[in-house]
Write an enzyme that holds these catalytic residues in place. Structure first.
Site, PDB file in Angstrom:
ATOM      1  N   ALA A  67       0.777  -1.158  -0.050  1.00 54.88           N
ATOM      2  CA  ALA A  67      -0.137   0.005  -0.059  1.00 54.88           C
ATOM      3  C   ALA A  67       0.905   1.323   0.062  1.00 54.88           C
ATOM      4  O   ALA A  67       2.018   1.231   0.483  1.00 54.88           O
ATOM      5  CB  ALA A  67      -0.988   0.108   1.311  1.00 54.88           C
ATOM      6  N   GLY A 110       0.567  -4.785   0.901  1.00 56.15           N
ATOM      7  CA  GLY A 110      -0.958  -4.589   0.290  1.00 56.15           C
ATOM      8  C   GLY A 110      -0.818  -5.333  -1.423  1.00 56.15           C
ATOM      9  O   GLY A 110      -1.865  -5.631  -1.907  1.00 56.15           O
ATOM     10  N   GLU A 113      -1.394  -8.688  -0.698  1.00 54.39           N
ATOM     11  CA  GLU A 113      -2.745  -9.048  -0.649  1.00 54.39           C
ATOM     12  C   GLU A 113      -3.813  -8.754  -1.777  1.00 54.39           C
ATOM     13  O   GLU A 113      -4.473  -9.675  -2.026  1.00 54.39           O
ATOM     14  CB  GLU A 113      -3.523  -7.902   0.396  1.00 54.39           C
ATOM     15  CG  GLU A 113      -2.802  -8.144   1.757  1.00 54.39           C
ATOM     16  CD  GLU A 113      -3.209  -7.209   2.971  1.00 54.39           C
ATOM     17  OE1 GLU A 113      -2.649  -6.014   2.684  1.00 54.39           O
ATOM     18  OE2 GLU A 113      -3.646  -7.392   3.903  1.00 54.39           O
ATOM     19  N   GLU A 133       4.787  -5.370   7.091  1.00 50.59           N
ATOM     20  CA  GLU A 133       4.308  -4.355   7.933  1.00 50.59           C
ATOM     21  C   GLU A 133       4.850  -4.239   9.054  1.00 50.59           C
ATOM     22  O   GLU A 133       4.575  -3.053   9.672  1.00 50.59           O
ATOM     23  CB  GLU A 133       2.726  -4.601   7.792  1.00 50.59           C
ATOM     24  CG  GLU A 133       1.680  -4.272   6.692  1.00 50.59           C
ATOM     25  CD  GLU A 133       1.893  -5.393   5.591  1.00 50.59           C
ATOM     26  OE1 GLU A 133       2.760  -6.176   5.552  1.00 50.59           O
ATOM     27  OE2 GLU A 133       0.945  -5.208   4.505  1.00 50.59           O
TER      28      GLU A 133
HETATM   29  N1  CAA Z   1       4.681   3.160  -0.727  1.00 50.46           N
HETATM   30  C1  CAA Z   1       5.057   4.401  -1.131  1.00 50.46           C
HETATM   31  N2  CAA Z   1       6.110   4.407  -1.958  1.00 50.46           N
HETATM   32  C2  CAA Z   1       6.889   3.524  -2.281  1.00 50.46           C
HETATM   33  C3  CAA Z   1       6.623   2.067  -1.801  1.00 50.46           C
HETATM   34  C4  CAA Z   1       5.391   2.054  -0.901  1.00 50.46           C
HETATM   35  N3  CAA Z   1       4.951   0.789  -0.451  1.00 50.46           N
HETATM   36  N4  CAA Z   1       7.321   1.201  -1.992  1.00 50.46           N
HETATM   37  C5  CAA Z   1       8.397   1.670  -2.713  1.00 50.46           C
HETATM   38  N5  CAA Z   1       8.023   2.939  -2.876  1.00 50.46           N
HETATM   39  C6  CAA Z   1       8.842   4.163  -3.492  1.00 50.46           C
HETATM   40  C7  CAA Z   1      10.076   4.306  -2.693  1.00 50.46           C
HETATM   41  O1  CAA Z   1       9.588   5.286  -1.873  1.00 50.46           O
HETATM   42  C8  CAA Z   1      10.807   5.106  -3.896  1.00 50.46           C
HETATM   43  O2  CAA Z   1      10.682   6.193  -4.126  1.00 50.46           O
HETATM   44  P1  CAA Z   1      11.727   7.587  -4.301  1.00 50.46           P
HETATM   45  O3  CAA Z   1      12.268   7.031  -5.626  1.00 50.46           O
HETATM   46  O4  CAA Z   1      10.758   8.593  -4.881  1.00 50.46           O
HETATM   47  O5  CAA Z   1      12.340   7.538  -3.153  1.00 50.46           O
HETATM   48  C9  CAA Z   1      10.557   4.183  -5.104  1.00 50.46           C
HETATM   49  O6  CAA Z   1       9.392   3.574  -4.804  1.00 50.46           O
HETATM   50  C10 CAA Z   1      11.619   3.103  -5.318  1.00 50.46           C
HETATM   51  O7  CAA Z   1      11.694   2.366  -4.059  1.00 50.46           O
HETATM   52  P2  CAA Z   1      13.175   2.099  -3.606  1.00 50.46           P
HETATM   53  O8  CAA Z   1      14.256   3.106  -3.824  1.00 50.46           O
HETATM   54  O9  CAA Z   1      13.064   1.823  -2.171  1.00 50.46           O
HETATM   55  O10 CAA Z   1      13.520   0.807  -4.302  1.00 50.46           O
HETATM   56  P3  CAA Z   1      14.515  -0.313  -3.579  1.00 50.46           P
HETATM   57  O11 CAA Z   1      14.595  -1.429  -5.033  1.00 50.46           O
HETATM   58  O12 CAA Z   1      15.795   0.082  -3.026  1.00 50.46           O
HETATM   59  O13 CAA Z   1      13.661  -1.178  -2.458  1.00 50.46           O
HETATM   60  C11 CAA Z   1      11.726  -2.373  -1.636  1.00 50.46           C
HETATM   61  C12 CAA Z   1      12.539  -1.883  -2.794  1.00 50.46           C
HETATM   62  C13 CAA Z   1      12.543  -3.104  -0.883  1.00 50.46           C
HETATM   63  C14 CAA Z   1      10.268  -2.850  -2.115  1.00 50.46           C
HETATM   64  C15 CAA Z   1      11.486  -0.881  -0.967  1.00 50.46           C
HETATM   65  O14 CAA Z   1      10.969   0.076  -1.753  1.00 50.46           O
HETATM   66  C16 CAA Z   1      10.353  -1.221   0.348  1.00 50.46           C
HETATM   67  O15 CAA Z   1      10.831  -1.571   1.294  1.00 50.46           O
HETATM   68  N6  CAA Z   1       9.214  -0.686  -0.007  1.00 50.46           N
HETATM   69  C17 CAA Z   1       8.131  -0.576   1.052  1.00 50.46           C
HETATM   70  C18 CAA Z   1       7.496  -2.108   1.331  1.00 50.46           C
HETATM   71  C19 CAA Z   1       6.583  -2.146   2.424  1.00 50.46           C
HETATM   72  O16 CAA Z   1       6.880  -1.701   3.434  1.00 50.46           O
HETATM   73  N7  CAA Z   1       5.646  -2.570   1.994  1.00 50.46           N
HETATM   74  C20 CAA Z   1       4.253  -2.530   2.930  1.00 50.46           C
HETATM   75  C21 CAA Z   1       3.563  -1.188   2.901  1.00 50.46           C
HETATM   76  S1  CAA Z   1       2.224  -1.223   4.088  1.00 50.46           S
HETATM   77  C22 CAA Z   1       0.853  -2.107   3.550  1.00 50.46           C
HETATM   78  O17 CAA Z   1       1.060  -2.466   2.416  1.00 50.46           O
HETATM   79  C23 CAA Z   1      -0.421  -2.248   4.273  1.00 50.46           C
HETATM   80  C24 CAA Z   1      -1.475  -2.904   3.762  1.00 50.46           C
HETATM   81  O18 CAA Z   1      -1.627  -3.903   4.241  1.00 50.46           O
HETATM   82  C25 CAA Z   1      -2.683  -2.382   3.297  1.00 50.46           C
END
Ligand code: CAA
Length: 259
Positions: A67, A110, A113, A133
């Protein structure tokens, strides 16, 4: 088909509809607009007589990395309650046609999911699944905890959800979370091929089998069997049952119409 900004959606040949997540700059992070557009596309395809099966995919780098954290970081419990945050997510479960997921790259939170909203999942050998999460101080909210537990059992689900570490496609497959692991360049092709294969089957049978299988997940065997029986009888009101059995007797391929 409506104009979308966070996804693309089109009807391909052979009764297959294709939906692609399209926020590549943020690894297809799922914001509220995306869920609303996804629901709109799924509902349009569900009503579209040309469409027999729907394929959902992301891109090579990410199916979806979760998400959209930026969108929800300042939310509080009351905002989420008043927004009815998961209304559209819940509605995704009302889609009657088969949904085949083709997953490459990150499939987190998400995103995982959303993948679990697909009926059948194909994944690249390089795909990574996970619920990170816990690292954000939250937990899955769109059914991830429940579905993972039902698919892999409580002990394994707790391990993955507590650690928040990614699982490989191979591990996801071993735990019964996905159907097939394929070479990265073949994921979408294999998912579409599977969709085409089932698109040739009797549409009403596909529909009622889907409904009966999901009901069976929570039902006792007896309740599930009663539900199954009603749907079995219902199919005998269809023209396709007459056509299917007549075609068998005449040793020819059935021409199903979905009615
Ligand atoms: N939300 C918003 N932006 C996100 C994102 C997310 N879930 N995942 C990645 N992005 C964005 C990053 O912020 C980044 O943006 P910028 O270029 O503006 O900085 C861009 O996408 C590229 O990401 P990374 O530079 O981080 O890429 P990476 O290859 O180094 O890492 C990754 C990839 C490991 C997936 C890392 O991006 C990450 O950990 N993302 C978050 C994963 C996460 O925590 N997901 C769970 C979200 S909570 C949820 O989903 C709740 C629910 O159940 C409803």
């Amino acid at each position: 088909m409506s104009k979308f900004t966070t996804i693309t959606a089109k009807v391909e040949e052979d009764g297959i509809a294709l939906i692609e997540l399209n926020r590549p700059k943020v690894l297809n992070a799922i914001n509220r607009s995306m869920v609303s557009e996804l629901l709109s596309a799924f509902e349009q395809f569900d009503r579209d007589g040309r469409v027999k099966a729907i394929v959902l995919t992301g891109n090579n780098r990410a199916f979806a990395a979760g998400a959209d954290i930026d969108e929800m970081m300042n939310d509080d419990a009351i905002t989420l309650e008043l927004l009815n945050q998961f209304k559209d997510w819940d509605q995704l479960h009302t889609i009657k046609k088969p949904i085949i997921g083709a997953v490459s790259g990150y499939c987190f939170g998400g995103g995982f999911e959303l993948a679990l909203c697909c009926d059948i999942l194909f994944a690249s050998e390089k795909a990574q699944f996970g619920f990170p999460e816990i690292k954000l101080g939250v937990m899955p909210g769109a059914g991830g905890t429940v579905k993972l537990t039902k698919l892999m059992g409580q002990k394994k689900a707790l391990e993955w959800l507590w650690l928040g570490e990614p699982m490989s496609a191979k591990e996801a497959h071993q735990h019964g979370v996905i159907n097939r692991v394929v070479a990265p360049e073949l994921v979408l092709e294999e998912a579409v091929k599977f969709a085409r294969t089932i698109a040739s089957k009797a549409p009403l049978s596909l529909r009622l089998i889907k409904e009966t299988v999901y009901k069976a997940v929570d039902d006792s065997v007896l309740d599930g069997m009663q539900f199954e029986r009603k749907n079995f009888y219902l199919l005998f009101s269809s023209e396709d049952q007459k056509e299917g059995m007549k075609a068998f007797a005449e040793k020819r391929r059935a021409n199903f119409k979905g009615k």
